[in-house]
Write a protein that holds these residues in place. Sequence first.
Motif, mmCIF file in Angstrom:
data_model
loop_
_atom_site.group_PDB
_atom_site.id
_atom_site.type_symbol
_atom_site.label_atom_id
_atom_site.label_comp_id
_atom_site.label_asym_id
_atom_site.label_seq_id
_atom_site.Cartn_x
_atom_site.Cartn_y
_atom_site.Cartn_z
ATOM 1 N N GLN A 122 43.751 26.971 21.206
ATOM 2 C CA GLN A 122 45.148 26.867 20.800
ATOM 3 C C GLN A 122 45.501 28.048 19.905
ATOM 4 O O GLN A 122 44.810 28.326 18.932
ATOM 5 C CB GLN A 122 45.370 25.559 20.033
ATOM 6 N N PRO A 123 46.567 28.792 20.226
ATOM 7 C CA PRO A 123 46.951 29.920 19.384
ATOM 8 C C PRO A 123 47.496 29.436 18.045
ATOM 9 O O PRO A 123 47.964 28.291 17.938
ATOM 10 C CB PRO A 123 48.049 30.611 20.211
ATOM 11 N N PRO A 124 47.446 30.266 17.015
ATOM 12 C CA PRO A 124 47.999 29.860 15.720
ATOM 13 C C PRO A 124 49.504 29.640 15.836
ATOM 14 O O PRO A 124 50.174 30.299 16.630
ATOM 15 C CB PRO A 124 47.677 31.046 14.808
ATOM 16 N N PRO A 125 50.077 28.699 15.062
ATOM 17 C CA PRO A 125 51.515 28.420 15.137
ATOM 18 C C PRO A 125 52.343 29.671 14.812
ATOM 19 O O PRO A 125 51.950 30.496 13.985
ATOM 20 C CB PRO A 125 51.710 27.330 14.076
ATOM 21 N N LEU A 126 53.471 29.776 15.481
ATOM 22 C CA LEU A 126 54.376 30.898 15.250
ATOM 23 C C LEU A 126 55.462 30.459 14.279
ATOM 24 O O LEU A 126 56.108 29.429 14.472
ATOM 25 C CB LEU A 126 55.003 31.345 16.571
ATOM 26 N N SER A 127 55.671 31.246 13.234
ATOM 27 C CA SER A 127 56.727 30.933 12.265
ATOM 28 C C SER A 127 57.998 31.697 12.615
ATOM 29 O O SER A 127 57.981 32.663 13.376
ATOM 30 C CB SER A 127 56.275 31.319 10.854
ATOM 31 N N ALA A 128 59.108 31.243 12.027
ATOM 32 C CA ALA A 128 60.383 31.920 12.264
ATOM 33 C C ALA A 128 60.330 33.356 11.771
ATOM 34 O O ALA A 128 60.872 34.270 12.405
ATOM 35 C CB ALA A 128 61.517 31.161 11.572
ATOM 36 N N GLY A 129 59.657 33.597 10.641
ATOM 37 C CA GLY A 129 59.534 34.949 10.101
ATOM 38 C C GLY A 129 58.728 35.854 11.004
ATOM 39 O O GLY A 129 59.062 37.040 11.182
ATOM 40 N N GLN A 130 57.669 35.314 11.595
ATOM 41 C CA GLN A 130 56.849 36.111 12.507
ATOM 42 C C GLN A 130 57.630 36.487 13.750
ATOM 43 O O GLN A 130 57.492 37.598 14.270
ATOM 44 C CB GLN A 130 55.589 35.328 12.876
ATOM 45 N N LEU A 131 58.447 35.564 14.239
ATOM 46 C CA LEU A 131 59.266 35.867 15.403
ATOM 47 C C LEU A 131 60.294 36.940 15.087
ATOM 48 O O LEU A 131 60.534 37.844 15.898
ATOM 49 C CB LEU A 131 59.957 34.598 15.910
ATOM 50 N N ARG A 132 60.902 36.869 13.898
ATOM 51 C CA ARG A 132 61.867 37.910 13.508
ATOM 52 C C ARG A 132 61.195 39.271 13.456
ATOM 53 O O ARG A 132 61.764 40.273 13.914
ATOM 54 C CB ARG A 132 62.484 37.569 12.148
ATOM 55 N N SER A 133 60.003 39.334 12.915
ATOM 56 C CA SER A 133 59.274 40.601 12.834
ATOM 57 C C SER A 133 58.927 41.117 14.224
ATOM 58 O O SER A 133 58.999 42.315 14.492
ATOM 59 C CB SER A 133 57.993 40.427 12.017
ATOM 60 N N LEU A 134 58.556 40.203 15.100
ATOM 61 C CA LEU A 134 58.185 40.580 16.454
ATOM 62 C C LEU A 134 59.376 41.152 17.219
ATOM 63 O O LEU A 134 59.219 42.062 18.048
ATOM 64 C CB LEU A 134 57.630 39.360 17.194
ATOM 65 N N ARG A 135 60.578 40.659 16.931
ATOM 66 C CA ARG A 135 61.772 41.093 17.660
ATOM 67 C C ARG A 135 62.267 42.464 17.221
ATOM 68 O O ARG A 135 62.999 43.122 17.968
ATOM 69 C CB ARG A 135 62.893 40.071 17.463
ATOM 70 N N GLN A 136 61.875 42.917 16.058
ATOM 71 C CA GLN A 136 62.357 44.196 15.539
ATOM 72 C C GLN A 136 61.861 45.360 16.406
ATOM 73 O O GLN A 136 60.670 45.531 16.608
ATOM 74 C CB GLN A 136 61.902 44.394 14.099
ATOM 75 N N GLY A 137 62.805 46.133 16.920
ATOM 76 C CA GLY A 137 62.467 47.308 17.704
ATOM 77 C C GLY A 137 61.993 47.017 19.112
ATOM 78 O O GLY A 137 61.532 47.924 19.806
ATOM 79 N N ARG A 138 62.085 45.765 19.564
ATOM 80 C CA ARG A 138 61.645 45.405 20.898
ATOM 81 C C ARG A 138 62.801 44.812 21.693
ATOM 82 O O ARG A 138 63.673 44.154 21.147
ATOM 83 C CB ARG A 138 60.509 44.376 20.854
ATOM 84 N N SER A 139 62.765 45.024 23.005
ATOM 85 C CA SER A 139 63.740 44.389 23.872
ATOM 86 C C SER A 139 63.349 42.927 24.055
ATOM 87 O O SER A 139 62.184 42.555 23.865
ATOM 88 C CB SER A 139 63.772 45.081 25.239
ATOM 89 N N PRO A 140 64.303 42.051 24.407
ATOM 90 C CA PRO A 140 63.977 40.632 24.601
ATOM 91 C C PRO A 140 62.863 40.414 25.623
ATOM 92 O O PRO A 140 62.017 39.535 25.447
ATOM 93 C CB PRO A 140 65.302 40.036 25.077
ATOM 94 N N ILE A 141 62.837 41.203 26.688
ATOM 95 C CA ILE A 141 61.800 41.052 27.711
ATOM 96 C C ILE A 141 60.437 41.404 27.138
ATOM 97 O O ILE A 141 59.426 40.741 27.418
ATOM 98 C CB ILE A 141 62.117 41.919 28.940
ATOM 99 N N SER A 142 60.376 42.440 26.319
ATOM 100 C CA SER A 142 59.117 42.815 25.679
ATOM 101 C C SER A 142 58.627 41.710 24.753
ATOM 102 O O SER A 142 57.429 41.449 24.662
ATOM 103 C CB SER A 142 59.285 44.112 24.884
ATOM 104 N N VAL A 143 59.564 41.041 24.061
ATOM 105 C CA VAL A 143 59.194 39.946 23.162
ATOM 106 C C VAL A 143 58.596 38.788 23.961
ATOM 107 O O VAL A 143 57.565 38.219 23.582
ATOM 108 C CB VAL A 143 60.417 39.461 22.356
ATOM 109 N N VAL A 144 59.230 38.451 25.090
ATOM 110 C CA VAL A 144 58.714 37.368 25.930
ATOM 111 C C VAL A 144 57.309 37.700 26.433
ATOM 112 O O VAL A 144 56.394 36.866 26.407
ATOM 113 C CB VAL A 144 59.662 37.092 27.116
ATOM 114 N N ASN A 145 57.118 38.941 26.898
ATOM 115 C CA ASN A 145 55.796 39.357 27.381
ATOM 116 C C ASN A 145 54.755 39.307 26.263
ATOM 117 O O ASN A 145 53.607 38.914 26.486
ATOM 118 C CB ASN A 145 55.860 40.765 27.969
ATOM 119 N N GLU A 146 55.143 39.715 25.061
ATOM 120 C CA GLU A 146 54.219 39.693 23.919
ATOM 121 C C GLU A 146 53.834 38.257 23.568
ATOM 122 O O GLU A 146 52.651 37.970 23.305
ATOM 123 C CB GLU A 146 54.870 40.373 22.719
#
Length: 215
Positions: A122-146
């Motif tokens: 099971q992967p570690p839980p994703l927080s709202a802050g981690q998702l915001r950081s992940l979205r910075q500088g990435r396209s939505p499709i890149s975020v989904v793939n990541e």
Amino acid sequence: MATHGQYVPSGWYALQRSTGKSEKHLRLGLYCSLPCLMRNQRRLEECASIHAGRLRLPADDLQHYADLLERALGDLNEGMTVREVGDKHGIPTKTLRGWLETASISIGADDRYSGTGADTRQPPPLSAGQLRSLRQGRSPISVVNELAQKQILRDIDWEDSRTGRAHKPLFTFSLTATRADDGSTLRAEGRSTTKAAARTSAAEDLVQQLAAALS
């Protein structure tokens, strides 16, 4: 800059090849890794649309290879082998392996992406802050793939359709994914006059749903 009637961003190269039948094909490439290509997708979409509009060219042409790479990654995340993905999308296996090696994407002995298959942790839980950081500088499709590579989202499924007249099409992309943390299913949809924009819109809708659920 512009070459052969197409917009080519700085850092990219255009290669014109003869088919031997009095025709020529133009290939667009980037001196960069696969993740870098994904991060540059949004800029390419914007520039391609502007240039295509000025020259009355279809804006989707320059998105073909970026879209192809995204689909290949999605299929690998679903557990397909490298050979199966190559056959599905018409990519030579050797070429696809080269892309994956350049991007430091690990393929196991079973010819599958090492992040899928036997690994059921099971992967570690994703927080709202981690998702915001992940979205910075990435396209939505890149975020989904990541998120899929990190096994935070599973069972990624894309469906697309086209309606409207030939000169004024409307593309619809549907995207579904399963959250690994609670097993819930996210369903998103995007519509636009170009495939790239419709696909991006669907990915953005799904990411926003995930962000709302985490907040």
